[in-house]
Design a protein around this motif. Structure first.
Motif: not given
Length: 188
Positions: A142-150
């Motif tokens: 669940p990374i959608l919307g988490a504002r995480l890059d690689e």
């Protein structure tokens, strides 16, 4: 120990794609005995056309060669209008006639819990192509919307742990398939 070679394919052509970032993070987190190579030429494949299939366009030949050389394939694709992206479907359509995915271990990563239709469609297409879907290595992250890059994905404790576990399961499944295939050849 033999290195397991994985070809990673992002279904997104976006430069800032979460799916591509997820695959790159997986490459960072992979055990040294696993080499994950990102296929970055998805957008270079011509539109599938049976009339030119026999001409073996260079981009298609390159894609097929890289798939055949890989021990397994890791795919992360976004969902567009309840389906896989056109770029991903096009790439798979090119590989149907040459049977590149027959018995090829495949794991699916999903960057969004709500992208269930594309995952199901992708799984169905790959199963029809006789790929070996490794369910225990196919996870939703669940990374959608988490504002995480690689880097953020790779350093996030829970996400990194889930990715590592999935990669370990994928490598174990690939080793198991290879052992089964070798035993089958010995009996033949």
């Amino acid at each position: 120990m033999r290195t397991t070679h994985i070809l990673a394919i992002s279904g997104s052509l976006r430069k800032a794609s979460l799916n591509t970032a997820l695959l790159r993070a997986a490459a960072r987190l992979a055990h040294p005995s696993m080499r994950i190579e990102l296929f970055g030429e998805l957008g270079m494949l011509p539109l599938f056309n049976p009339d030119i299939e026999a001409t073996d366009p260079p981009a298609v030949a390159n894609f097929r060669t890289r798939l055949l050389a890989a021990d397994g394939v890791l795919i992360a694709s976004p969902e567009y209008a309840h389906g896989v992206t056109g770029a991903m479907k096009n790439a798979l359509d090119w590989m149907v006639g040459c049977e590149t995915f027959v018995n090829k271990p495949v794991a699916l990563l999903n960057a969004s819990p709500r992208a269930v239709h594309a995952q199901a469609s992708l799984k169905e297409t790959l199963a029809t192509m006789s790929a070996r879907i490794v369910d225990e290595a196919s996870i939703t992250v669940p990374i959608l919307g988490a504002r995480l890059d690689e880097a953020g994905i790779a350093s996030h404790p829970e996400i990194a742990a889930s990715l590592r576990e999935a990669l370990i399961a994928f490598q174990a499944a690939i080793a198991g398939y290879q052992a089964e295939d070798a035993a089958g050849q010995d009996r033949a």
